[in-house]
Design an enzyme around this catalytic site. Structure first.
Site, mmCIF file in Angstrom:
data_model
loop_
_atom_site.group_PDB
_atom_site.id
_atom_site.type_symbol
_atom_site.label_atom_id
_atom_site.label_comp_id
_atom_site.label_asym_id
_atom_site.label_seq_id
_atom_site.Cartn_x
_atom_site.Cartn_y
_atom_site.Cartn_z
ATOM 1 N N ASP A 158 -20.497 24.035 17.919
ATOM 2 C CA ASP A 158 -22.140 24.304 17.959
ATOM 3 C C ASP A 158 -22.740 23.558 19.105
ATOM 4 O OD1 ASP A 158 -22.904 24.653 15.050
ATOM 5 O OD2 ASP A 158 -22.283 22.612 14.304
ATOM 6 N N HIS A 201 -22.949 20.865 10.141
ATOM 7 C CA HIS A 201 -22.895 22.016 10.003
ATOM 8 C C HIS A 201 -23.449 22.733 9.312
ATOM 9 C CE1 HIS A 201 -21.112 25.209 12.657
ATOM 10 N NE2 HIS A 201 -20.839 25.821 11.334
HETATM 11 P P1 NAD Z 1 -11.466 35.509 6.550
HETATM 12 O O1 NAD Z 1 -12.061 35.772 5.323
HETATM 13 O O2 NAD Z 1 -11.541 36.685 8.130
HETATM 14 O O3 NAD Z 1 -10.570 34.922 6.726
HETATM 15 C C1 NAD Z 1 -10.315 33.598 5.372
HETATM 16 C C2 NAD Z 1 -8.333 33.285 5.698
HETATM 17 O O4 NAD Z 1 -8.223 32.864 4.298
HETATM 18 C C3 NAD Z 1 -7.826 35.236 4.786
HETATM 19 O O5 NAD Z 1 -7.217 35.604 5.073
HETATM 20 C C4 NAD Z 1 -7.862 34.651 3.602
HETATM 21 O O6 NAD Z 1 -6.985 35.250 2.698
HETATM 22 C C5 NAD Z 1 -7.528 33.187 3.219
HETATM 23 N N1 NAD Z 1 -7.656 32.089 2.014
HETATM 24 C C6 NAD Z 1 -7.841 32.439 0.783
HETATM 25 N N2 NAD Z 1 -8.018 31.475 0.213
HETATM 26 C C7 NAD Z 1 -7.323 30.918 0.425
HETATM 27 C C8 NAD Z 1 -6.384 30.129 -0.464
HETATM 28 N N3 NAD Z 1 -6.304 29.521 -1.328
HETATM 29 N N4 NAD Z 1 -5.059 29.433 0.986
HETATM 30 C C9 NAD Z 1 -4.685 29.982 2.247
HETATM 31 N N5 NAD Z 1 -5.603 30.812 2.751
HETATM 32 C C10 NAD Z 1 -6.484 31.192 1.583
HETATM 33 O O7 NAD Z 1 -12.639 34.027 7.443
HETATM 34 P P2 NAD Z 1 -12.851 33.488 8.733
HETATM 35 O O8 NAD Z 1 -14.221 34.787 8.921
HETATM 36 O O9 NAD Z 1 -11.929 33.231 9.545
HETATM 37 O O10 NAD Z 1 -13.568 32.564 7.956
HETATM 38 C C11 NAD Z 1 -13.379 31.624 7.662
HETATM 39 C C12 NAD Z 1 -14.210 29.949 7.490
HETATM 40 O O11 NAD Z 1 -14.338 29.306 8.691
HETATM 41 C C13 NAD Z 1 -15.241 30.764 6.107
HETATM 42 O O12 NAD Z 1 -15.710 29.418 5.113
HETATM 43 C C14 NAD Z 1 -16.227 29.743 7.226
HETATM 44 O O13 NAD Z 1 -17.880 30.478 7.530
HETATM 45 C C15 NAD Z 1 -15.414 29.104 8.081
HETATM 46 N N6 NAD Z 1 -16.318 28.893 9.297
HETATM 47 C C16 NAD Z 1 -16.505 27.491 9.895
HETATM 48 C C17 NAD Z 1 -16.496 27.447 11.182
HETATM 49 C C18 NAD Z 1 -17.266 25.998 11.932
HETATM 50 O O14 NAD Z 1 -17.799 25.984 12.695
HETATM 51 N N7 NAD Z 1 -17.000 25.184 11.457
HETATM 52 C C19 NAD Z 1 -17.503 28.764 12.090
HETATM 53 C C20 NAD Z 1 -17.295 30.099 12.234
HETATM 54 C C21 NAD Z 1 -16.754 30.489 9.917
HETATM 55 C C1 LMR Z 2 -20.998 29.390 12.617
HETATM 56 O O1 LMR Z 2 -20.939 28.119 12.983
HETATM 57 O O2 LMR Z 2 -20.910 30.140 13.277
HETATM 58 C C2 LMR Z 2 -19.798 29.169 10.463
HETATM 59 O O3 LMR Z 2 -20.492 27.630 10.428
HETATM 60 C C3 LMR Z 2 -20.094 30.145 10.674
HETATM 61 C C4 LMR Z 2 -21.594 31.093 9.839
HETATM 62 O O4 LMR Z 2 -21.407 30.321 8.332
HETATM 63 O O5 LMR Z 2 -22.369 30.690 10.221
#
Ligand code: NAD
Ligand code: LMR
Length: 333
Positions: free
Chosen positions: A168, A195
């Site tokens: 953010d 967030h």
């Molecule tokens: P993705 O689907 O590409 O990757 C997620 C990974 O988690 C996969 O490799 C999957 O196999 C793994 N996984 C699923 N269950 C699991 C378990 N029990 N144990 C271990 N690994 C497991 O998703 P992504 O794009 O990498 O996003 C991941 C998360 O991060 C999402 O929830 C997304 O919303 C979040 N996110 C948060 C922010 C933030 O600012 N905090 C930003 C972007 C994304």
């Molecule tokens: C973001 O801010 O990009 C993440 O929290 C992923 C989302 O779901 O937007």
């Protein structure tokens, strides 16, 4: 400044002693892979442990050929989770499903709450003193989930639990830089709250830059809903991964440097906090000074304009609900 902090090998000579073990849970995913790559370049880490339910042997083998002075291990499936976590000082959790267009982060709760709870239970058992950095959404709820699990295991220490809201502030400085046609690396925006949508509150009045009313409204909206921009552009294939990897690597690096004794490191992060306690909100993001034990000093919100005070009023009920949902998930299960 940030780019040079992530990519320059020049920071290898900073005050941090070598030796941290960092575990990434969800390391084979869209965030997990580029985040692990950036952590492989971080000289403060000498053991990088990659856990996922799929593909980690391949990701670990690939990264292990990079000639930085750290070892990489891949751990696949629940039976290898304990080994992945053992002796970790820092555990970063991007495991969980991402949004598709039309979804809110809260819509991810049903799937991701269980994933985060299971991983937190393993961390409480195998690495109870580790610092936990939660990326998995909905962060407003997944952080309380980790806290409640740790409380159940009698190992909770609020100084060691962080919701990663760095993206953010990264976005806020980018968008302000674009609006004002200045280098975004020199712009620092204090983004407070949580967030998701309206709980993300950029305090543009604290930047010292003058904005018109239209600029404030447009920038605030774009910062609050920046994640949606990426979700829409990716058109059903996921949400922010590369910018999140950079943001997650930045926060991890800041924490490692603080744990190693470097002073004056401040990052915004969603932690158990006093700042909104009067309004019944237990977890809140503001600037936090990091230190050898994790959270060292939680900064107050600081002065808010009338417009920002309204943002705050709008955010409080949603934050409260999100937090309660996470707490109840663990305690009413
Ligand atoms: P993705 O689907 O590409 O990757 C997620 C990974 O988690 C996969 O490799 C999957 O196999 C793994 N996984 C699923 N269950 C699991 C378990 N029990 N144990 C271990 N690994 C497991 O998703 P992504 O794009 O990498 O996003 C991941 C998360 O991060 C999402 O929830 C997304 O919303 C979040 N996110 C948060 C922010 C933030 O600012 N905090 C930003 C972007 C994304
Ligand atoms: C973001 O801010 O990009 C993440 O929290 C992923 C989302 O779901 O937007």
């Amino acid at each position: 400044m940030l780019a040079s902090r992530i990519f320059s090998r020049g920071f290898a000579s900073s005050s941090f002693q070598r030796g941290a073990k960092v575990a990434v849970l969800g390391a084979a995913g869209g965030i997990g892979q580029p985040l692990s790559l950036l952590l492989k370049l971080n000289p403060h880490i000498d053991r990088l442990s990659l856990y996922d339910i799929v593909n980690t042997p391949g990701v670990a083998a690939d990264l292990s050929h990079i000639n930085t002075n750290s070892t990489v291990t891949g751990h696949k499936g629940p039976e290898q989770l304990g080994a992945a976590l053992k002796d970790a000082q820092v555990i970063v959790i991007p495991a969980g499903v991402p949004r598709k267009p039309g979804m809110t982060r809260d819509d991810l709760f049903n799937t991701n709450a269980g994933i985060v709870k299971t991983l937190a239970e393993a961390a409480a058992k195998h690495a109870p003193k580790a610092h936990i950095l939660v990326i998995a959404n909905p962060v407003n709820s997944t952080v309380p989930i980790v806290a409640e699990v740790f409380k159940k295991h009698n190992v909770f220490d609020a100084k060691r639990l962080f919701g990663v809201t760095t993206l953010d502030v990264v976005r806020a400085s980018t968008f302000v830089g674009q609006t004002k046609k200045t280098n975004p690396e020199n712009i620092n925006v204090h983004v407070i709250g949580g967030h998701s949508g309206v709980t993300i509150m950029p305090l543009l009045s604290q930047t010292g830059t003058k904005f018109s009313k239209e600029e404030i409204e447009a920038l605030t909206n774009r910062i609050q809903f920046g994640g949606d921009e990426v979700v829409k552009a990716k058109d059903g294939t996921g949400s922010a991964t590369l910018s999140m990897a950079q943001a997650g690597a930045r926060f991890t690096d800041s924490l490692l440097r603080a744990l190693g004794g470097e002073k004056g490191i401040v990052e915004p992060t969603y932690v158990k906090s006093h700042v909104a306690a009067k309004d019944g909100v237990e977890y809140f993001s503001t600037n936090v000074e990091l230190g050898p034990e994790g959270v060292s000093k939680i900064h107050d919100i600081g002065p808010m304009s009338d417009y920002e005070k309204k943002l705050y009023e709008a955010a409080i009920p949603e934050l409260k609900n999100n937090i309660k949902k996470g707490v109840d998930f663990v305690n009413k299960a």
